[in-house]
Design a protein around this motif. Structure first.
Motif, PDB file in Angstrom:
ATOM      1  N   SER A  52     -14.399  11.687  57.423  1.00 40.08           N
ATOM      2  CA  SER A  52     -13.947  10.366  56.979  1.00 40.08           C
ATOM      3  C   SER A  52     -15.144   9.573  56.456  1.00 40.08           C
ATOM      4  N   MET A  53     -14.827   8.518  55.714  1.00 37.27           N
ATOM      5  CA  MET A  53     -15.869   7.747  55.058  1.00 37.27           C
ATOM      6  C   MET A  53     -15.318   6.380  54.712  1.00 37.27           C
ATOM      7  N   THR A  54     -16.198   5.377  54.697  1.00 37.03           N
ATOM      8  CA  THR A  54     -15.850   4.096  54.095  1.00 37.03           C
ATOM      9  C   THR A  54     -16.827   3.807  52.965  1.00 37.03           C
ATOM     10  N   ALA A  88      -8.637  -8.950  44.505  1.00 39.86           N
ATOM     11  CA  ALA A  88      -8.685  -9.174  43.059  1.00 39.86           C
ATOM     12  C   ALA A  88     -10.076  -8.879  42.511  1.00 39.86           C
ATOM     13  N   GLY A  89     -10.115  -8.148  41.415  1.00 44.86           N
ATOM     14  CA  GLY A  89     -11.381  -7.792  40.787  1.00 44.86           C
ATOM     15  C   GLY A  89     -11.964  -6.478  41.241  1.00 44.86           C
ATOM     16  N   THR A  90     -11.516  -5.969  42.386  1.00 46.20           N
ATOM     17  CA  THR A  90     -12.050  -4.691  42.874  1.00 46.20           C
ATOM     18  C   THR A  90     -11.341  -3.526  42.199  1.00 46.20           C
ATOM     19  N   VAL A  91     -12.084  -2.445  42.029  1.00 46.76           N
ATOM     20  CA  VAL A  91     -11.514  -1.186  41.539  1.00 46.76           C
ATOM     21  C   VAL A  91     -11.920  -0.089  42.511  1.00 46.76           C
ATOM     22  N   THR A  92     -10.934   0.538  43.122  1.00 48.94           N
ATOM     23  CA  THR A  92     -11.164   1.710  43.955  1.00 48.94           C
ATOM     24  C   THR A  92     -10.730   2.920  43.142  1.00 48.94           C
ATOM     25  N   ALA A  93     -11.650   3.838  42.894  1.00 43.56           N
ATOM     26  CA  ALA A  93     -11.367   4.928  41.965  1.00 43.56           C
ATOM     27  C   ALA A  93     -11.554   6.282  42.619  1.00 43.56           C
ATOM     28  N   TYR A  94     -10.684   7.198  42.252  1.00 45.48           N
ATOM     29  CA  TYR A  94     -10.743   8.600  42.682  1.00 45.48           C
ATOM     30  C   TYR A  94     -10.424   9.425  41.440  1.00 45.48           C
ATOM     31  N   TYR A  95     -11.404  10.166  40.930  1.00 37.83           N
ATOM     32  CA  TYR A  95     -11.194  10.774  39.616  1.00 37.83           C
ATOM     33  C   TYR A  95     -12.088  11.997  39.420  1.00 37.83           C
ATOM     34  N   THR A 201      -7.917  -7.205  37.080  1.00 38.22           N
ATOM     35  CA  THR A 201      -6.813  -8.006  37.603  1.00 38.22           C
ATOM     36  C   THR A 201      -6.333  -8.983  36.536  1.00 38.22           C
ATOM     37  N   ARG A 202      -5.105  -8.761  36.093  1.00 34.21           N
ATOM     38  CA  ARG A 202      -4.498  -9.596  35.039  1.00 34.21           C
ATOM     39  C   ARG A 202      -5.414  -9.669  33.823  1.00 34.21           C
ATOM     40  N   TRP A 203      -5.912  -8.475  33.437  1.00 35.01           N
ATOM     41  CA  TRP A 203      -6.764  -8.338  32.243  1.00 35.01           C
ATOM     42  C   TRP A 203      -7.999  -9.233  32.309  1.00 35.01           C
ATOM     43  N   GLY A 204      -8.526  -9.406  33.524  1.00 31.38           N
ATOM     44  CA  GLY A 204      -9.759 -10.151  33.706  1.00 31.38           C
ATOM     45  C   GLY A 204      -9.576 -11.625  33.982  1.00 31.38           C
ATOM     46  N   GLU A 205      -8.343 -12.085  34.035  1.00 29.26           N
ATOM     47  CA  GLU A 205      -8.078 -13.509  34.275  1.00 29.26           C
ATOM     48  C   GLU A 205      -8.487 -13.919  35.687  1.00 29.26           C
ATOM     49  N   VAL A 206      -8.268 -13.048  36.673  1.00 34.79           N
ATOM     50  CA  VAL A 206      -8.597 -13.346  38.065  1.00 34.79           C
ATOM     51  C   VAL A 206      -9.889 -12.629  38.428  1.00 34.79           C
ATOM     52  N   LYS A 207     -10.876 -13.371  38.898  1.00 32.21           N
ATOM     53  CA  LYS A 207     -12.197 -12.820  39.176  1.00 32.21           C
ATOM     54  C   LYS A 207     -12.364 -12.473  40.658  1.00 32.21           C
ATOM     55  N   LEU A 208     -13.392 -11.699  40.927  1.00 36.04           N
ATOM     56  CA  LEU A 208     -13.759 -11.328  42.281  1.00 36.04           C
ATOM     57  C   LEU A 208     -14.196 -12.569  43.060  1.00 36.04           C
ATOM     58  N   ASP A 209     -13.663 -12.741  44.256  1.00 34.27           N
ATOM     59  CA  ASP A 209     -14.041 -13.851  45.125  1.00 34.27           C
ATOM     60  C   ASP A 209     -14.973 -13.313  46.208  1.00 34.27           C
ATOM     61  N   LEU A 210     -16.259 -13.529  46.026  1.00 35.30           N
ATOM     62  CA  LEU A 210     -17.246 -12.959  46.943  1.00 35.30           C
ATOM     63  C   LEU A 210     -17.213 -13.586  48.328  1.00 35.30           C
ATOM     64  N   SER A 211     -16.495 -14.692  48.483  1.00 34.32           N
ATOM     65  CA  SER A 211     -16.351 -15.255  49.829  1.00 34.32           C
ATOM     66  C   SER A 211     -15.552 -14.308  50.727  1.00 34.32           C
ATOM     67  N   ASN A 212     -14.834 -13.345  50.123  1.00 37.96           N
ATOM     68  CA  ASN A 212     -14.073 -12.352  50.887  1.00 37.96           C
ATOM     69  C   ASN A 212     -14.876 -11.097  51.174  1.00 37.96           C
ATOM     70  N   ALA A 213     -16.098 -11.017  50.651  1.00 33.70           N
ATOM     71  CA  ALA A 213     -16.932  -9.831  50.882  1.00 33.70           C
ATOM     72  C   ALA A 213     -17.373  -9.755  52.349  1.00 33.70           C
ATOM     73  N   PRO A 214     -17.641  -8.554  52.867  1.00 36.66           N
ATOM     74  CA  PRO A 214     -17.618  -7.278  52.155  1.00 36.66           C
ATOM     75  C   PRO A 214     -16.197  -6.726  51.999  1.00 36.66           C
ATOM     76  N   PHE A 215     -15.989  -5.998  50.900  1.00 32.42           N
ATOM     77  CA  PHE A 215     -14.742  -5.301  50.638  1.00 32.42           C
ATOM     78  C   PHE A 215     -14.926  -3.853  51.080  1.00 32.42           C
ATOM     79  N   VAL A 216     -13.967  -3.341  51.851  1.00 31.06           N
ATOM     80  CA  VAL A 216     -14.126  -2.000  52.438  1.00 31.06           C
ATOM     81  C   VAL A 216     -12.865  -1.179  52.199  1.00 31.06           C
ATOM     82  N   ALA A 217     -13.049   0.031  51.687  1.00 35.29           N
ATOM     83  CA  ALA A 217     -11.953   0.993  51.533  1.00 35.29           C
ATOM     84  C   ALA A 217     -12.264   2.237  52.348  1.00 35.29           C
ATOM     85  N   GLY A 218     -11.217   2.861  52.899  1.00 34.62           N
ATOM     86  CA  GLY A 218     -11.385   4.040  53.745  1.00 34.62           C
ATOM     87  C   GLY A 218     -10.899   5.310  53.069  1.00 34.62           C
ATOM     88  N   PHE A 219     -11.562   6.416  53.392  1.00 32.79           N
ATOM     89  CA  PHE A 219     -11.231   7.713  52.809  1.00 32.79           C
ATOM     90  C   PHE A 219     -11.334   8.778  53.893  1.00 32.79           C
TER      91      PHE A 219
END
Length: 291
Positions: A52-54, A88-95, A201-219
């Motif tokens: 596992s990983m984050t 909003a603004g984050t991209v989690t990618a698997y490719y 997010t909405r073609w760039g209309e909504v920006k990343l809100d760093l007050s919510n950082a850190p952003f964490v995804a699990g794998f």
């Protein structure tokens, strides 16, 4: 009967040995043994003996990993739990991707959104450096609450994208009518979390809100049943006879997904192609039903 079984058994072993002498197959995999750090340094946190990983993104950087091996055909599975809350603004990618100006790529990207709004699952394929074949979906569950399995199943005839083993997109090889398809360039597996707020997010209309950082995804539970591309080996026949098409039940599930959950399909974007018309493979006379 005993002699026939004996001959059949050893005949199968011989064929397997012969087949294996020409290709190297990857079965299973862990984040420790099969991947290198791509960027983000300590923001890549591998746990549970590599199972596992984050990935974390903060105000300084995102993070990502890349497979040590290059592959040419196979099935690749990953369990993913996406960034919760305001993503909003984050991209989690698997490719999968090769390198170079004429690169090939098969994309699964999760485009974050404001709290309460659904993620977009965006799929795309590049071949010979040509992309622009996006199909995007809403998911029928909350992908931040638990892990779900996302899969890329690739052989010379087609690519199937699956969610929890349900097909959501089938891309057939249309090279016969001049449509590029990834058949010759080995690709590595990439998993990344990064700031895409210029478009995500909405073609760039909504920006990343760093007050919510850190952003964490699990794998977790990465699995590759794939041909490792090495000099002197051939992957030409690998995965050619496995899941070449879809059975009746899988076709039914795919049709349901296509009728209920598609948000955007490049083949239906008349505004995008107002000047030159729809891409060649999207035109009525060239449309193919999935196999």
């Amino acid at each position: 009967m005993k002699m026939a079984s004996f001959s059949s058994y050893y005949g199968s072993l011989f064929l397997l040995s012969l087949f294996s002498s020409f290709i190297t197959i990857a079965l299973g995999g862990t984040f420790n043994t099969d991947f290198d750090n791509l960027f983000g340094e300590e923001r890549v946190d591998i746990k549970d003996d590599g199972n596992s990983m984050t990935l974390t993104m903060d105000e300084y950087s995102g993070s990502g990993i890349v497979s040590k091996n290059e592959y040419l055909y196979g099935r690749f599975d990953m369990k993913i739990k996406l960034v919760p809350g305001n993503s909003a603004g984050t991209v989690t990618a698997y490719y999968l991707s090769s390198i170079g100006s004429q690169h090939d790529e098969i994309d699964i990207e999760f485009l974050g959104n404001l709290t309460g709004d659904p993620y977009l699952l965006s799929t795309n394929v590049y071949a010979d450096g040509i992309g622009g074949r996006e199909v995007q979906f809403y998911l029928w569950f909350d992908p931040t609450e638990d892990y779900h399995t996302y899969s890329i199943d690739w052989n010379p005839d087609r690519i199937i994208i699956l969610v929890d083993n349900i097909p959501i997109r089938v891309m057939l090889n249309r090279q016969s009518i001049g449509v590029p398809f990834p058949t010759k360039r080995p690709m590595r597996v990439y998993t990344t979390l990064w700031n895409g707020d210029s478009w995500a997010t909405r073609w760039g209309e909504v920006k990343l809100d760093l007050s919510n950082a850190p952003f964490v995804a699990g794998f977790k539970n990465f699995n590759a049943n794939a041909c490792i591309a090495k000099q002197g080996t051939s992957c030409k026949g690998f995965n050619g006879g496995k899941n070449k098409g879809l059975d009746i039940e899988s076709k039914r599930k795919l049709q349901k997904i296509l009728s209920k959950w598609v948000v955007y399909d490049y083949c239906a974007d008349l505004r995008r192609y107002a000047h030159d018309g729809l891409p060649y493979e999207c035109r009525k006379e060239n449309l193919l039903q999935f196999e």
